[in-house]
Scaffold this motif. Structure first.
Motif, PDB file in Angstrom:
ATOM      1  N   ILE A  81      19.607 -28.870 -24.542  1.00  0.00           N
ATOM      2  CA  ILE A  81      19.192 -27.585 -25.113  1.00  0.00           C
ATOM      3  C   ILE A  81      18.217 -27.804 -26.258  1.00  0.00           C
ATOM      4  CG2 ILE A  81      19.982 -25.565 -26.387  1.00  0.00           C
ATOM      5  CD1 ILE A  81      22.590 -25.726 -24.788  1.00  0.00           C
ATOM      6  N   LEU A  82      18.500 -28.782 -27.116  1.00  0.00           N
ATOM      7  CA  LEU A  82      17.650 -29.041 -28.279  1.00  0.00           C
ATOM      8  C   LEU A  82      16.252 -29.495 -27.881  1.00  0.00           C
ATOM      9  CD1 LEU A  82      20.247 -30.832 -30.582  1.00  0.00           C
ATOM     10  CD2 LEU A  82      19.330 -28.523 -30.861  1.00  0.00           C
ATOM     11  N   ALA A  83      16.106 -30.009 -26.668  1.00  0.00           N
ATOM     12  CA  ALA A  83      14.793 -30.456 -26.203  1.00  0.00           C
ATOM     13  C   ALA A  83      13.929 -29.304 -25.724  1.00  0.00           C
ATOM     14  CB  ALA A  83      14.960 -31.481 -25.082  1.00  0.00           C
ATOM     15  N   ARG A  84      14.505 -28.115 -25.619  1.00  0.00           N
ATOM     16  CA  ARG A  84      13.772 -26.969 -25.103  1.00  0.00           C
ATOM     17  C   ARG A  84      12.933 -26.301 -26.201  1.00  0.00           C
ATOM     18  NH1 ARG A  84      18.540 -23.675 -22.233  1.00  0.00           N
ATOM     19  NH2 ARG A  84      17.152 -21.985 -22.870  1.00  0.00           N
ATOM     20  N   ALA A  85      11.870 -25.625 -25.781  1.00  0.00           N
ATOM     21  CA  ALA A  85      10.989 -24.936 -26.733  1.00  0.00           C
ATOM     22  C   ALA A  85      11.689 -23.759 -27.401  1.00  0.00           C
ATOM     23  CB  ALA A  85       9.723 -24.459 -26.023  1.00  0.00           C
ATOM     24  N   ASP A  86      12.667 -23.150 -26.689  1.00  0.00           N
ATOM     25  CA  ASP A  86      13.373 -21.990 -27.241  1.00  0.00           C
ATOM     26  C   ASP A  86      14.756 -22.363 -27.766  1.00  0.00           C
ATOM     27  OD1 ASP A  86      14.609 -22.549 -24.843  1.00  0.00           O
ATOM     28  OD2 ASP A  86      14.809 -20.450 -24.239  1.00  0.00           O
ATOM     29  N   ALA A  87      14.925 -23.616 -28.162  1.00  0.00           N
ATOM     30  CA  ALA A  87      16.243 -24.083 -28.613  1.00  0.00           C
ATOM     31  C   ALA A  87      16.745 -23.310 -29.824  1.00  0.00           C
ATOM     32  CB  ALA A  87      16.192 -25.575 -28.932  1.00  0.00           C
ATOM     33  N   VAL A  88      15.875 -23.038 -30.795  1.00  0.00           N
ATOM     34  CA  VAL A  88      16.302 -22.337 -32.003  1.00  0.00           C
ATOM     35  C   VAL A  88      15.534 -21.052 -32.247  1.00  0.00           C
ATOM     36  CG1 VAL A  88      17.191 -24.350 -33.226  1.00  0.00           C
ATOM     37  CG2 VAL A  88      14.775 -23.761 -33.404  1.00  0.00           C
ATOM     38  N   LEU A  89      14.297 -20.964 -31.741  1.00  0.00           N
ATOM     39  CA  LEU A  89      13.470 -19.788 -31.996  1.00  0.00           C
ATOM     40  C   LEU A  89      12.946 -19.203 -30.685  1.00  0.00           C
ATOM     41  CD1 LEU A  89      11.273 -20.904 -35.036  1.00  0.00           C
ATOM     42  CD2 LEU A  89      13.316 -19.463 -35.081  1.00  0.00           C
ATOM     43  N   ASP A  90      13.017 -17.882 -30.597  1.00  0.00           N
ATOM     44  CA  ASP A  90      12.381 -17.168 -29.503  1.00  0.00           C
ATOM     45  C   ASP A  90      11.042 -16.665 -30.039  1.00  0.00           C
ATOM     46  OD1 ASP A  90      11.732 -15.797 -27.256  1.00  0.00           O
ATOM     47  OD2 ASP A  90      13.222 -14.210 -27.494  1.00  0.00           O
ATOM     48  N   LEU A  91      10.014 -17.470 -29.861  1.00  0.00           N
ATOM     49  CA  LEU A  91       8.708 -17.147 -30.435  1.00  0.00           C
ATOM     50  C   LEU A  91       8.009 -16.076 -29.602  1.00  0.00           C
ATOM     51  CD1 LEU A  91       7.548 -20.809 -31.186  1.00  0.00           C
ATOM     52  CD2 LEU A  91       8.458 -19.144 -32.819  1.00  0.00           C
ATOM     53  N   PRO A  92       7.316 -15.139 -30.261  1.00  0.00           N
ATOM     54  CA  PRO A  92       6.631 -14.075 -29.511  1.00  0.00           C
ATOM     55  C   PRO A  92       5.531 -14.631 -28.621  1.00  0.00           C
ATOM     56  CG  PRO A  92       5.977 -14.064 -31.826  1.00  0.00           C
ATOM     57  CD  PRO A  92       7.124 -15.007 -31.713  1.00  0.00           C
ATOM     58  N   ALA A  93       5.422 -14.066 -27.435  1.00  0.00           N
ATOM     59  CA  ALA A  93       4.422 -14.544 -26.479  1.00  0.00           C
ATOM     60  C   ALA A  93       3.009 -14.406 -27.024  1.00  0.00           C
ATOM     61  CB  ALA A  93       4.564 -13.774 -25.167  1.00  0.00           C
ATOM     62  N   ALA A  94       2.794 -13.409 -27.872  1.00  0.00           N
ATOM     63  CA  ALA A  94       1.458 -13.171 -28.411  1.00  0.00           C
ATOM     64  C   ALA A  94       0.975 -14.319 -29.285  1.00  0.00           C
ATOM     65  CB  ALA A  94       1.437 -11.865 -29.207  1.00  0.00           C
ATOM     66  N   ALA A  95       1.913 -15.106 -29.830  1.00  0.00           N
ATOM     67  CA  ALA A  95       1.534 -16.234 -30.684  1.00  0.00           C
ATOM     68  C   ALA A  95       0.997 -17.394 -29.853  1.00  0.00           C
ATOM     69  CB  ALA A  95       2.719 -16.694 -31.518  1.00  0.00           C
ATOM     70  N   ARG A  96       1.310 -17.397 -28.567  1.00  0.00           N
ATOM     71  CA  ARG A  96       0.843 -18.432 -27.643  1.00  0.00           C
ATOM     72  C   ARG A  96       1.154 -19.835 -28.182  1.00  0.00           C
ATOM     73  NH1 ARG A  96      -3.672 -15.125 -27.831  1.00  0.00           N
ATOM     74  NH2 ARG A  96      -5.077 -16.767 -28.591  1.00  0.00           N
ATOM     75  N   CYS A  97       2.449 -20.067 -28.429  1.00  0.00           N
ATOM     76  CA  CYS A  97       2.909 -21.346 -28.981  1.00  0.00           C
ATOM     77  C   CYS A  97       3.393 -22.265 -27.865  1.00  0.00           C
ATOM     78  CB  CYS A  97       4.037 -21.137 -29.988  1.00  0.00           C
ATOM     79  SG  CYS A  97       3.538 -20.239 -31.479  1.00  0.00           S
ATOM     80  N   THR A  98       3.003 -23.501 -27.933  1.00  0.00           N
ATOM     81  CA  THR A  98       3.418 -24.520 -26.970  1.00  0.00           C
ATOM     82  C   THR A  98       4.083 -25.669 -27.707  1.00  0.00           C
ATOM     83  OG1 THR A  98       1.548 -23.975 -25.525  1.00  0.00           O
ATOM     84  CG2 THR A  98       2.654 -26.085 -25.156  1.00  0.00           C
ATOM     85  N   LEU A  99       5.253 -26.073 -27.238  1.00  0.00           N
ATOM     86  CA  LEU A  99       5.954 -27.205 -27.845  1.00  0.00           C
ATOM     87  C   LEU A  99       5.207 -28.496 -27.524  1.00  0.00           C
ATOM     88  CD1 LEU A  99       8.497 -28.242 -29.370  1.00  0.00           C
ATOM     89  CD2 LEU A  99       9.586 -28.495 -27.137  1.00  0.00           C
ATOM     90  N   THR A 100       4.821 -29.228 -28.560  1.00  0.00           N
ATOM     91  CA  THR A 100       4.069 -30.472 -28.356  1.00  0.00           C
ATOM     92  C   THR A 100       4.882 -31.717 -28.682  1.00  0.00           C
ATOM     93  OG1 THR A 100       3.154 -30.325 -30.606  1.00  0.00           O
ATOM     94  CG2 THR A 100       1.864 -29.338 -28.824  1.00  0.00           C
ATOM     95  N   GLU A 101       5.783 -31.617 -29.641  1.00  0.00           N
ATOM     96  CA  GLU A 101       6.603 -32.772 -30.018  1.00  0.00           C
ATOM     97  C   GLU A 101       7.998 -32.307 -30.405  1.00  0.00           C
ATOM     98  OE1 GLU A 101       5.543 -35.832 -29.753  1.00  0.00           O
ATOM     99  OE2 GLU A 101       3.425 -35.374 -29.367  1.00  0.00           O
ATOM    100  N   GLN A 102       8.991 -33.183 -30.146  1.00  0.00           N
ATOM    101  CA  GLN A 102      10.362 -32.880 -30.509  1.00  0.00           C
ATOM    102  C   GLN A 102      11.103 -34.169 -30.785  1.00  0.00           C
ATOM    103  OE1 GLN A 102      13.261 -33.552 -28.556  1.00  0.00           O
ATOM    104  NE2 GLN A 102      14.796 -32.124 -29.307  1.00  0.00           N
ATOM    105  N   ALA A 103      11.971 -34.165 -31.788  1.00  0.00           N
ATOM    106  CA  ALA A 103      12.750 -35.366 -32.130  1.00  0.00           C
ATOM    107  C   ALA A 103      14.142 -34.964 -32.600  1.00  0.00           C
ATOM    108  CB  ALA A 103      12.042 -36.170 -33.221  1.00  0.00           C
ATOM    109  N   VAL A 104      15.121 -35.763 -32.216  1.00  0.00           N
ATOM    110  CA  VAL A 104      16.505 -35.544 -32.629  1.00  0.00           C
ATOM    111  C   VAL A 104      17.009 -36.795 -33.330  1.00  0.00           C
ATOM    112  CG1 VAL A 104      18.868 -35.064 -31.877  1.00  0.00           C
ATOM    113  CG2 VAL A 104      16.941 -33.975 -30.702  1.00  0.00           C
ATOM    114  N   ASP A 105      17.516 -36.626 -34.528  1.00  0.00           N
ATOM    115  CA  ASP A 105      18.124 -37.731 -35.277  1.00  0.00           C
ATOM    116  C   ASP A 105      19.626 -37.499 -35.291  1.00  0.00           C
ATOM    117  OD1 ASP A 105      18.912 -39.733 -36.924  1.00  0.00           O
ATOM    118  OD2 ASP A 105      17.732 -39.122 -38.671  1.00  0.00           O
TER     119      ASP A 105
END
Length: 230
Positions: A81-105
């Motif tokens: 789940i944490l690897a997903r783009a919507d893991a913590v935030l449901d970003l508005p489509a109008a912002a046109r955001c793409t997940l580029t990097e993710q890291a878990v410690d």
């Protein structure tokens, strides 16, 4: 995926926000409070950096190293789940955001599990060696064998008590970072925190945010998950 470095000022802003959010949470709830976590957002140019600092309990329901298949499955599910783009935030489509990097410690899970495996292996090797060395010596001495067995039973009880105390006192924190590229950051006026849906043990979220047009903080709950950036 790994989190790439950000410009110095951007990174410092994110660290400062994380520190501020953590201090506020500890002031209100005490350090490492189950159910509570810190979320930080920092935006610059077309980059949005998001960081979540949370007790492992909020994600999987326990904090010690996973000891059963069910617990290992819970950890694997949380990481997916944490690897997903919507893991913590449901970003508005109008912002046109793409997940580029993710890291878990979450090294604490692995470190604790490795430690437990080492202790168990050492304990088993010690018992095997001890049994091989003294099997002949104590074969005919039944009384001494019973006494020796009782001593080992006492040691096992002590070991179990120690493991139980260790499990209760273990605190494991997880730090997760996401980097998004957003074509239209101006559309990030309002966002919804989706982490409450994915992780029901999470009940209180201290949020700090900073960007070109907004800066501030908020306290969100499952009943009030929307964040207005202003």
């Amino acid at each position: 995926m790994t989190l790439k470095s950000t410009p110095a000022l951007f990174a410092l802003s994110l660290v400062a926000l994380a520190t501020s959010a953590q201090a506020e949470t500890e002031r209100q709830l005490g350090a490492h409070a189950h159910g509570a976590a810190q979320l930080t957002l920092a935006a610059e140019n077309q980059t949005l950096a998001v960081s979540l600092d949370t007790p492992a309990y909020n994600l999987v329901g326990f904090e010690q190293a996973p000891a059963t298949d069910a617990q290992r499955d819970q950890v694997a599910s949380a990481l997916a789940i944490l690897a997903r783009a919507d893991a913590v935030l449901d970003l508005p489509a109008a912002a046109r955001c793409t997940l580029t990097e993710q890291a878990v410690d979450a090294d604490t899970w692995s470190a604790i599990e490795a430690h437990d495996d080492h202790v168990e292996e050492h304990h088993d090797d010690h018992e095997d060696d001890h049994h091989d060395e003294h099997a002949d010596e104590h074969h005919d001495d039944h009384g001494h064998e019973e006494e020796h067995h009782d001593d080992h039973a006492h040691e096992d009880d002590h070991h179990d008590d120690h493991d139980h105390d260790h499990e209760e006192s273990t605190h494991s924190d997880v730090l997760v970072e996401w980097t998004y590229r957003c074509e239209n950051l101006d559309a990030l006026s309002t966002v919804t925190v989706s982490a409450f849906e994915h992780f029901p043990n999470l009940t209180d979220l201290q949020v700090q945010y900073i960007g070109d047009d907004w800066q501030g903080g908020a306290q969100l709950t499952p009943a009030s998950p929307r964040l207005t950036l202003n």
